[in-house]
Motif scaffolding. Structure first.
Motif, PDB file in Angstrom:
ATOM      1  N   UNK A 168       0.828  -1.216   0.000  1.00 26.92           N
ATOM      2  CA  UNK A 168       0.000   0.000   0.000  1.00 26.92           C
ATOM      3  C   UNK A 168       0.857   1.259   0.000  1.00 26.92           C
ATOM      4  N   UNK A 169       1.962   1.231   0.717  1.00 25.28           N
ATOM      5  CA  UNK A 169       2.855   2.395   0.752  1.00 25.28           C
ATOM      6  C   UNK A 169       3.423   2.664  -0.639  1.00 25.28           C
ATOM      7  N   UNK A 170       3.821   1.616  -1.333  1.00 25.38           N
ATOM      8  CA  UNK A 170       4.364   1.780  -2.692  1.00 25.38           C
ATOM      9  C   UNK A 170       3.261   2.256  -3.645  1.00 25.38           C
ATOM     10  N   UNK A 171       2.057   1.674  -3.514  1.00 24.03           N
ATOM     11  CA  UNK A 171       0.957   2.055  -4.409  1.00 24.03           C
ATOM     12  C   UNK A 171       0.495   3.490  -4.201  1.00 24.03           C
ATOM     13  N   UNK A 172       0.781   4.064  -3.039  1.00 28.61           N
ATOM     14  CA  UNK A 172       0.388   5.453  -2.776  1.00 28.61           C
ATOM     15  C   UNK A 172       1.019   6.404  -3.792  1.00 28.61           C
ATOM     16  N   UNK A 173       2.156   6.026  -4.326  1.00 31.48           N
ATOM     17  CA  UNK A 173       2.823   6.847  -5.344  1.00 31.48           C
ATOM     18  C   UNK A 173       1.921   6.990  -6.573  1.00 31.48           C
ATOM     19  N   UNK A 174       1.171   5.947  -6.873  1.00 32.31           N
ATOM     20  CA  UNK A 174       0.306   5.947  -8.052  1.00 32.31           C
ATOM     21  C   UNK A 174      -1.111   6.428  -7.743  1.00 32.31           C
TER      22      UNK A 174
ATOM     23  N   UNK B 198      -5.679   6.762  -2.849  1.00 33.32           N
ATOM     24  CA  UNK B 198      -6.975   6.184  -2.451  1.00 33.32           C
ATOM     25  C   UNK B 198      -6.879   4.665  -2.388  1.00 33.32           C
ATOM     26  N   UNK B 199      -6.167   4.049  -3.338  1.00 35.78           N
ATOM     27  CA  UNK B 199      -5.982   2.589  -3.313  1.00 35.78           C
ATOM     28  C   UNK B 199      -5.263   2.186  -2.028  1.00 35.78           C
ATOM     29  N   UNK B 200      -4.278   2.959  -1.625  1.00 37.00           N
ATOM     30  CA  UNK B 200      -3.553   2.673  -0.380  1.00 37.00           C
ATOM     31  C   UNK B 200      -4.495   2.713   0.813  1.00 37.00           C
ATOM     32  N   UNK B 201      -5.339   3.727   0.861  1.00 40.66           N
ATOM     33  CA  UNK B 201      -6.281   3.851   1.986  1.00 40.66           C
ATOM     34  C   UNK B 201      -7.257   2.674   2.012  1.00 40.66           C
ATOM     35  N   UNK B 202      -7.662   2.207   0.828  1.00 38.32           N
ATOM     36  CA  UNK B 202      -8.535   1.024   0.761  1.00 38.32           C
ATOM     37  C   UNK B 202      -7.803  -0.198   1.315  1.00 38.32           C
ATOM     38  N   UNK B 203      -6.522  -0.343   0.967  1.00 36.46           N
ATOM     39  CA  UNK B 203      -5.745  -1.477   1.481  1.00 36.46           C
ATOM     40  C   UNK B 203      -5.562  -1.380   3.001  1.00 36.46           C
ATOM     41  N   UNK B 204      -5.405  -0.167   3.527  1.00 33.09           N
ATOM     42  CA  UNK B 204      -5.325  -0.001   4.984  1.00 33.09           C
ATOM     43  C   UNK B 204      -6.624  -0.480   5.630  1.00 33.09           C
ATOM     44  N   UNK B 205      -7.744  -0.187   4.986  1.00 31.70           N
ATOM     45  CA  UNK B 205      -9.043  -0.629   5.506  1.00 31.70           C
ATOM     46  C   UNK B 205      -9.203  -2.148   5.388  1.00 31.70           C
ATOM     47  N   UNK B 206      -8.637  -2.732   4.332  1.00 30.77           N
ATOM     48  CA  UNK B 206      -8.697  -4.192   4.154  1.00 30.77           C
ATOM     49  C   UNK B 206      -7.986  -4.901   5.313  1.00 30.77           C
ATOM     50  N   UNK B 207      -6.826  -4.391   5.694  1.00 29.28           N
ATOM     51  CA  UNK B 207      -6.099  -5.001   6.821  1.00 29.28           C
ATOM     52  C   UNK B 207      -6.919  -4.866   8.104  1.00 29.28           C
ATOM     53  N   UNK B 208      -7.540  -3.716   8.305  1.00 33.99           N
ATOM     54  CA  UNK B 208      -8.385  -3.540   9.499  1.00 33.99           C
ATOM     55  C   UNK B 208      -9.519  -4.557   9.490  1.00 33.99           C
ATOM     56  N   UNK B 209     -10.125  -4.776   8.322  1.00 32.66           N
ATOM     57  CA  UNK B 209     -11.211  -5.759   8.214  1.00 32.66           C
ATOM     58  C   UNK B 209     -10.705  -7.170   8.531  1.00 32.66           C
ATOM     59  N   UNK B 210      -9.489  -7.462   8.118  1.00 26.12           N
ATOM     60  CA  UNK B 210      -8.875  -8.764   8.387  1.00 26.12           C
ATOM     61  C   UNK B 210      -8.759  -9.027   9.893  1.00 26.12           C
TER      62      UNK B 210
END
Length: 195
Positions: free
Chosen positions: A159-165, A168-180
């Motif tokens: 997610x940190x690497x994808x933030x460069x691109x 919002x995708x990074x923030x979604x991935x942060x939420x995915x980990x929270x859901x996990x």
């Protein structure tokens, strides 16, 4: 050493972290519903950060239910964990300053704090295992390979690497980990039910 002081101190620090996060919420500029609705990204990031703090508090509590003793290593590892977690209010506030869309650097920094906190969990759990008998202790058996912990660290790094691109995708991935992690760790809960 008994674990009660470590538990009490951790609970106190986590309570302060939550208090700081809520104090960082700013009231709308005008007393209207539309003005309040403009702040939805701020509330969303606050909710995500609150959930993260809750997840760590919950899992910390569960983990300590399976240990009888702590040692100096566990105390220092717990301080490293709390230090990492204590940076979350700052990271959340910075992320919120760029709303309605997350900015690159605050998104990366937020992810780095989540990454650091997840990494800090590793020496904490290992030191607690060591203080309670090593690989044969109940906590070690309950945690097993800790695939969720390792997966979380990998997802944060991605997610940190994808933030460069796209932040919002990074923030979604942060939420995915929270859901996990949202449901308390069943590996530990099942052991507690057996007692």
């Amino acid at each position: 050493m008994k674990k009660s002081r470590l538990e009490a101190f951790t609970d106190g620090v986590i309570a302060v972290i939550i208090t700081i996060m809520v104090l960082e919420l700013k009231t709308p500029a005008e007393p209207t519903w539309p003005e309040l609705l403009k702040s939805w990204p701020v509330f969303l990031s606050y909710i995500l950060s609150f959930i993260y703090v809750g997840i760590y508090w919950n899992n910390h509590h569960h983990m300590l239910q399976l240990v009888k003793r702590i040692n100096g290593k566990a105390m220092w590892a717990n301080l490293f964990f709390l230090f990492s977690l204590s940076l979350l209010p700052f990271a959340t506030a910075w992320l919120n300053e760029a709303h309605p869309h997350p900015a690159l650097v605050p998104t990366i920094f937020y992810g780095f704090i989540l990454f650091l906190t997840a990494v800090s969990w590793v020496p904490l759990s290992r030191s607690l295992i060591e203080a309670n008998g090593g690989a044969d202790c109940e906590l070690a058996e309950a945690l097993g390979s800790d695939w969720k912990g390792r997966s979380s660290i990998v997802i944060y790094a991605i997610a940190i690497v994808l933030a460069i691109y796209n932040p919002i995708i990074s923030c979604v991935l942060y939420a995915v980990v929270a859901a996990l992690w949202f449901i308390p760790d069943r590996r530990i809960e099942s052991r507690l039910l057996d007692k």
